[in-house]
Design a protein around this motif. Structure first.
Motif, mmCIF file in Angstrom:
data_model
loop_
_atom_site.group_PDB
_atom_site.id
_atom_site.type_symbol
_atom_site.label_atom_id
_atom_site.label_comp_id
_atom_site.label_asym_id
_atom_site.label_seq_id
_atom_site.Cartn_x
_atom_site.Cartn_y
_atom_site.Cartn_z
ATOM 1 N N LEU A 1 -1.102 11.413 -7.792
ATOM 2 C CA LEU A 1 0.309 11.598 -7.433
ATOM 3 C C LEU A 1 0.761 13.047 -7.658
ATOM 4 O O LEU A 1 1.555 13.595 -6.885
ATOM 5 N N SER A 2 0.214 13.670 -8.696
ATOM 6 C CA SER A 2 0.675 14.993 -9.105
ATOM 7 C C SER A 2 0.223 16.113 -8.178
ATOM 8 O O SER A 2 0.769 17.213 -8.225
ATOM 9 N N TYR B 1 -3.476 12.012 -1.466
ATOM 10 C CA TYR B 1 -3.301 10.750 -2.187
ATOM 11 C C TYR B 1 -4.151 9.629 -1.586
ATOM 12 O O TYR B 1 -4.573 8.703 -2.293
ATOM 13 N N TYR C 1 4.141 14.157 -5.364
ATOM 14 C CA TYR C 1 5.157 14.950 -6.056
ATOM 15 C C TYR C 1 5.322 16.355 -5.463
ATOM 16 O O TYR C 1 6.449 16.794 -5.216
ATOM 17 N N ILE D 1 7.267 16.300 -2.184
ATOM 18 C CA ILE D 1 8.716 16.160 -2.383
ATOM 19 C C ILE D 1 9.356 17.508 -2.699
ATOM 20 O O ILE D 1 10.372 17.886 -2.105
ATOM 21 N N THR D 2 8.770 18.254 -3.620
ATOM 22 C CA THR D 2 9.378 19.531 -4.024
ATOM 23 C C THR D 2 9.297 20.578 -2.912
ATOM 24 O O THR D 2 10.226 21.366 -2.721
ATOM 25 N N LEU E 1 5.084 19.638 -16.504
ATOM 26 C CA LEU E 1 4.841 18.366 -15.824
ATOM 27 C C LEU E 1 3.358 18.014 -15.809
ATOM 28 O O LEU E 1 2.994 16.838 -15.935
ATOM 29 N N ILE F 1 2.757 14.677 -17.513
ATOM 30 C CA ILE F 1 2.277 13.559 -16.704
ATOM 31 C C ILE F 1 0.952 13.026 -17.261
ATOM 32 O O ILE F 1 0.731 11.809 -17.319
ATOM 33 N N THR G 1 6.048 23.344 -7.498
ATOM 34 C CA THR G 1 4.978 22.786 -6.675
ATOM 35 C C THR G 1 3.643 23.471 -6.951
ATOM 36 O O THR G 1 2.617 22.814 -7.169
ATOM 37 N N LEU H 1 2.356 22.679 -10.452
ATOM 38 C CA LEU H 1 1.981 21.269 -10.614
ATOM 39 C C LEU H 1 0.666 20.966 -9.907
ATOM 40 O O LEU H 1 -0.280 20.456 -10.517
ATOM 41 N N LYS H 2 0.586 21.298 -8.629
ATOM 42 C CA LYS H 2 -0.647 20.978 -7.897
ATOM 43 C C LYS H 2 -1.806 21.859 -8.364
ATOM 44 O O LYS H 2 -2.935 21.393 -8.503
#
Length: 488
Positions: A448-449, A352, A453, A456-457, A421, A425, A246, A249-250
């Motif tokens: 989304l990333s 988002y 996403y 969710i993680t 990712l 992505i 997480t 990614l973010k």
């Protein structure tokens, strides 16, 4: 198990925390800017960058269990874990500089250079950070003191995070005179020298107090068997993997969000209206008056907005950290960690739905997210230290480093998957560093990333934590009391 006084002085807590500040100058840069550095600075295609980050990182991750076995069996007059901080300080700094250098190779040479230096960096990071993390489990056996140490430690982490996420891009442009290639090399040299000094301070100011009895012997097979039977350890491994997926990614996508999605005009107006531009103008005038003409703040709104966005989140994280210990002492680490993580995940989801002009909402959400995530930040590593106590409580054998090695494995795996990712992505959604305006499909992938996403993680981490990590407040007290009696 022999122990001396379990109280840890403020000087030792600060000295220990500087080690995490040093490591996080590099780690936060990897987590936030590695994909950006490979794609936009070193000009490696996003798909190739994704493969480098994933494969190189996983090689480093699988090195961790071996490092844990080695560290647990290290015997020196300085202890088991402190000497590794000393031995790896200089190699860590040197390899960090190399990893963010950009030698003028062809396409294949760039890929090979990036892969080799990244693998070396994550391996030396393991050799340094695994013993460092394990050290927190042997500085004291007092769980309240351990909570305090974690709070000091993660204030230092937040300082490093502030420096990297709020100031790195401006520093890159300033120290490189607008050239990001030169700027990254100069900034990483500064970070490396600072890190080496701080690692040496950590080595000199800390003391290992939880010392296994001389007669304690265990084979690697026994250590691994203990791990497999340790349900809280398995839970923490899964939690650590998903948390660092997480964060990577973010964190890696934020810079693309500011560069490619948010309205530059709206961002400029926001910075003007809140007085940021006037503040920077005053700062630039002061620096120019001092003769530092090359150190004026960059003028582009995305760089300023990105820096302020991260700075605000980090300040709120520090506020969250300040109340973390009190909440954990009252309600237990597990419950406070799980609830704070869930609330911070809800904040991420909101990103988002914001329009490119909704700058105020973007910043307010970041502040709230930072506060809730800050509450749980220091508890992760304190919980892992508690797992080492749980293992000793169950088996009557202390194997601190191999337990932490799995967590560092989870960190590395999460960093590798999350970083891959980011680049992956971008490749899937058609990102091109050559385009001034990205396609709607690419923009949607970026949104989304850093919202859906990561939500969710983070949620997976909360579920695992609340249902499978059984060391609640009552269990913490029971384990601490029984181990104190045995150690006496």
């Amino acid at each position: 198990m022999n122990t001396s006084s379990q109280k840890v002085s403020v000087i030792e807590k600060i000295g220990y925390s500087l080690g995490d500040l040093a490591a996080n100058l590099i780690f936060q840069t990897l987590m936030t800017f590695l994909a950006f550095f490979y794609t936009d600075v070193y000009k490696i295609p996003p798909g190739t960058a994704s493969a480098i980050i994933f494969s190189g990182g996983m090689i480093g991750a699988f090195f961790n269990p071996f490092m844990g076995i080695i560290a647990d069996r290290t015997m020196t007059r300085w202890g088991k874990f402190r000497p590794w901080i000393l031995w790896t300080a200089v190699p860590f700094g040197v390899i960090a500089i190399l990893a963010f250098s950009t030698p003028d190779f062809g396409a294949g040479g760039k890929v090979a250079y990036a892969m080799i230096t990244y693998i070396l960096l994550v391996i030396v990071y393991s050799a340094n950070n695994l013993p460092y993390a394990s050290l927190s489990g042997v500085l004291t056996g007092d769980m309240a003191e351990r909570n305090s140490i974690s709070s000091y430690r993660f204030v230092a982490v937040m300082v490093a995070q502030f420096i990297v996420q709020a100031l790195l891009l401006p520093l890159v442009l300033i120290m490189g005179d607008g050239d990001k290639t030169k700027g990254f090399e100069s900034v990483m040299t500064l970070f490396a020298v600072t890190g080496i000094i701080f690692f040496l301070i950590t080595f000199l100011t800390t003391k290992e107090r939880v010392i296994p009895k001389p007669e304690q012997k265990s084979s690697v097979k026994e250590d691994v068997s203990d791990l497999i039977k340790n349900k809280p350890w398995i839970a923490m491994l899964v939690i650590t993997i998903f948390i660092f997926i997480t964060l990577s990614l973010k964190g890696g996508m934020y810079v693309y969000y500011f560069e490619n999605y948010l309205s530059e005009d709206a961002l400029s107006n926001f910075l003007q209206n809140i007085g940021f531009n006037n503040f920077i103008a005053g700062l630039n005038n002061m620096l120019t008056g001092m003769g530092l003409h090359g150190f004026t703040w960059p003028e582009d709104a995305p760089t300023s907005g990105f820096s302020l966005f991260n700075a605000g989140g980090i300040i709120m994280m520090i506020l969250g950290i300040t109340i973390s210990k009190k909440l954990a002492d009252k309600f237990g680490k597990r419950d406070v960690f799980g609830i704070s993580l869930f609330l911070s995940a809800l904040c991420l989801l909101l990103f988002y739905f914001y329009a490119p002009e909704s700058i105020s909402l973007v910043f307010i959400t970041q502040l709230v997210h930072g506060f809730f995530y800050g509450i749980g930040t220091p508890l992760l590593w304190a919980m892992i230290a508690d797992v080492a106590d749980y293992s000793e409580w169950k088996t009557n054998r202390r194997a601190t480093a191999i337990i932490f090695s799995a967590m560092i494995f989870g960190l590395k795996a999460g960093l590798s998957i999350g970083g891959a990712l980011v680049a992956g992505i971008l490749a899937v959604y058609g990102y091109s560093e050559q385009l001034t305006i990205q396609s709607p499909e690419t923009i949607n992938g970026i949104k989304l990333s850093l919202s859906v996403y990561p939500t969710i993680t983070f949620t997976i981490s909360v579920i695992v934590c609340m249902f499978f990590y059984e060391i609640n407040k009552k269990k913490e007290i029971e384990i601490q009391r029984e181990l104190e009696l045995r150690r006496k």
